[in-house]
Scaffold this motif. Sequence first.
Motif, PDB file in Angstrom:
ATOM      1  N   LEU A  76      26.562  20.975  48.447  1.00 12.71           N
ATOM      2  CA  LEU A  76      27.681  21.903  48.645  1.00 12.71           C
ATOM      3  C   LEU A  76      28.579  21.935  47.406  1.00 12.71           C
ATOM      4  CD1 LEU A  76      28.657  21.238  52.366  1.00 12.71           C
ATOM      5  CD2 LEU A  76      27.841  23.390  51.389  1.00 12.71           C
ATOM      6  N   VAL A  78      27.500  21.641  44.376  1.00 17.39           N
ATOM      7  CA  VAL A  78      26.797  22.516  43.444  1.00 17.39           C
ATOM      8  C   VAL A  78      26.946  23.981  43.865  1.00 17.39           C
ATOM      9  CG1 VAL A  78      24.547  23.076  42.466  1.00 17.39           C
ATOM     10  CG2 VAL A  78      25.156  20.694  42.847  1.00 17.39           C
ATOM     11  N   VAL A  79      26.862  24.214  45.180  1.00 18.86           N
ATOM     12  CA  VAL A  79      27.020  25.583  45.701  1.00 18.86           C
ATOM     13  C   VAL A  79      28.382  26.142  45.294  1.00 18.86           C
ATOM     14  CG1 VAL A  79      27.331  26.947  47.811  1.00 18.86           C
ATOM     15  CG2 VAL A  79      25.407  25.371  47.629  1.00 18.86           C
ATOM     16  N   HIS A  81      30.200  25.346  42.750  1.00 18.93           N
ATOM     17  CA  HIS A  81      30.133  25.647  41.320  1.00 18.93           C
ATOM     18  C   HIS A  81      29.363  26.952  41.085  1.00 18.93           C
ATOM     19  CE1 HIS A  81      29.202  25.077  37.045  1.00 18.93           C
ATOM     20  NE2 HIS A  81      27.948  25.326  37.374  1.00 18.93           N
ATOM     21  N   ASP A  82      28.235  27.107  41.786  1.00 14.77           N
ATOM     22  CA  ASP A  82      27.398  28.285  41.592  1.00 14.77           C
ATOM     23  C   ASP A  82      28.084  29.571  42.056  1.00 14.77           C
ATOM     24  OD1 ASP A  82      25.388  26.857  40.435  1.00 14.77           O
ATOM     25  OD2 ASP A  82      24.190  26.642  42.252  1.00 14.77           O
ATOM     26  N   PHE A  83      29.023  29.439  42.997  1.00 13.00           N
ATOM     27  CA  PHE A  83      29.746  30.626  43.454  1.00 13.00           C
ATOM     28  C   PHE A  83      31.058  30.814  42.690  1.00 13.00           C
ATOM     29  CE2 PHE A  83      26.827  30.367  47.049  1.00 13.00           C
ATOM     30  CZ  PHE A  83      26.494  31.693  47.199  1.00 13.00           C
ATOM     31  N   GLY A  84      31.210  30.074  41.601  1.00 13.77           N
ATOM     32  CA  GLY A  84      32.312  30.339  40.692  1.00 13.77           C
ATOM     33  C   GLY A  84      33.574  29.540  40.947  1.00 13.77           C
ATOM     34  N   ARG A  86      35.716  26.656  40.142  1.00 10.10           N
ATOM     35  CA  ARG A  86      35.693  25.786  38.970  1.00 10.10           C
ATOM     36  C   ARG A  86      36.514  24.506  39.128  1.00 10.10           C
ATOM     37  NH1 ARG A  86      31.934  27.422  38.367  1.00 10.10           N
ATOM     38  NH2 ARG A  86      30.912  28.713  36.817  1.00 10.10           N
TER      39      ARG A  86
ATOM     40  N   THR C  12      30.770  34.605  36.786  1.00  5.90           N
ATOM     41  CA  THR C  12      30.596  33.258  37.331  1.00  5.90           C
ATOM     42  C   THR C  12      30.396  33.283  38.836  1.00  5.90           C
ATOM     43  OG1 THR C  12      32.995  33.056  37.507  1.00  5.90           O
ATOM     44  CG2 THR C  12      31.973  32.130  35.537  1.00  5.90           C
ATOM     45  N   THR C  13      30.616  34.447  39.468  1.00  7.02           N
ATOM     46  CA  THR C  13      30.502  34.498  40.933  1.00  7.02           C
ATOM     47  C   THR C  13      29.263  35.253  41.414  1.00  7.02           C
ATOM     48  OG1 THR C  13      31.980  36.394  40.869  1.00  7.02           O
ATOM     49  CG2 THR C  13      32.974  34.273  41.409  1.00  7.02           C
ATOM     50  N   TRP C  15      26.318  35.863  39.228  1.00  3.51           N
ATOM     51  CA  TRP C  15      25.258  35.779  38.230  1.00  3.51           C
ATOM     52  C   TRP C  15      23.857  35.759  38.839  1.00  3.51           C
ATOM     53  CZ3 TRP C  15      22.180  31.583  38.959  1.00  3.51           C
ATOM     54  CH2 TRP C  15      22.718  30.559  39.728  1.00  3.51           C
TER      55      TRP C  15
END
Lengths: 114, 250, 131
Positions: A76, A78-79, A81-84, A86, C12-13, C15
Amino acid sequence: MAIAKKAVVWGLFAAGGTLTSFVFPALIALFLLIATGNVPEGLQFDQIRTFAVSWLGKACLFIVLFLSVWHAAHRLRVVAHDFGIRKDALVANAVYTIAAIGSVLAAFYLLMIG
Amino acid sequence: MSTQTRQMELEVMRYDPEKDDAPWFQTYSVPCMEDWVILDAINYVKDNLDTTLAYRWSCHMMVCGSCGMMVNGEPSLTCKTFIRELPDKVRIEPLENFPIERDLVVVLDDVMQKLHQVQPYIIRKDDPPAEDKEYIQSRGALAKFKQLTMCINCMCCYAACPQYALNKDFIGPAALALAHRYNRDNRDQGKSDRLDILADHDGVWDCSFVGACSEVCPKHVDPAAAIQQMKVDGAVEFWKQKMGIPGDKS
Amino acid sequence: MSRNPYVRPISTTTWYMRHGRYKVYVLRELTSFLVMFYSFLTIYGLSALTGSAERWDAFLASQQSTAMVVFHGVALLYFLFFQTFPWFKLAPKAMPVQIGEKKLPDSYIIIGHYVAWLAVSVFILWLAGAF
């Protein structure tokens, strides 16, 4: 020395990922059976209690739950981070707290049984 | 040899650092031979249609690693991307995740520094062997890392890696795979030195195993596998250090 | 000649919408919600098990509904295709096995995982008395 603490949570993530891959399909299938009203015999109160009272049963249930929540928590992170998202430190604190709560609750209830 | 030609539309990204604010696309119509690769078509443009087009290439045989570009959104070595496998309209862009120097040429300074950072050479802690001795390596020991030596630094893996795209501090696939190549070499004794860099924050843990690097690698190096193995090494080494067990020297 | 490198923007959201393999990856990562959900559902079940038989039966009854049948069914398929199978596929990469000079083919390790998984699943379902 310079090995980041992520090594620890990654270890839990990897072990948990392997375990959930093997165990969760059967676990979900059991919940599916319960949902249809066909509760399997082994999940009737007396039988499941006998299993959860035994130390082997407790150990199995705890290991599965402990590794699963830590696996999910790390993923989660990582998720997020992957959804922006920060704010990694904040996210890490949140998800690992959830995992810690899950671990403690699992241990607590298992010790309460029997 | 076939003399049949096929008319192809090449949409090429152009960027002139002295004139343009942003890249734009220019379309070239190229009569291609059926056995051409994309690099042949780009060379045709340079030789016959537009001498101002800038791009890198050298060997035309999958050795030099300089002709990596995005072909229809896929990081590709253009010298091994055959036009017979592509539609009539092809979009050519410089490798993703790198700044554009000009047209199809990208700035590689960042990965050059990263390749250097991982200490990609044999590190010995003991004295060098006497003049009549050498470091022995069995074929089995070579097989442990041979696949990783195939990398030609084309950087297609960096163009495919979303974690590098999102975070330029991440060491990234090719450099990590190269580090793993030396970690697994039985002549090397620098594994614990390297792990201090690789298993730190911007090392292997920034990889989330998307696996794109390995999918696009034209030399089948499989950087994703190398990185996962280093994570295992890092996790094991962490506990060894905690428990005061001396690090793995080989 | 002056240098003026151009950096292409990246979202970043969103990609992962750029490529099919990124979408598959994100779907794989989202299985973490399912793992969390089923872990806490099981923990909730354990809390019911600390009490009387009536409390356990009430828990079982509370889990019974058509909506949950659909949810568990979809979750099972989703979990198989985005967690279990991909995990087995990637396992030989993290843990390669070399015997002598030859690397054990990935397919052997993957098939081994499937066989073990079937055995584990049958064992759990048998233990639970599903058949």
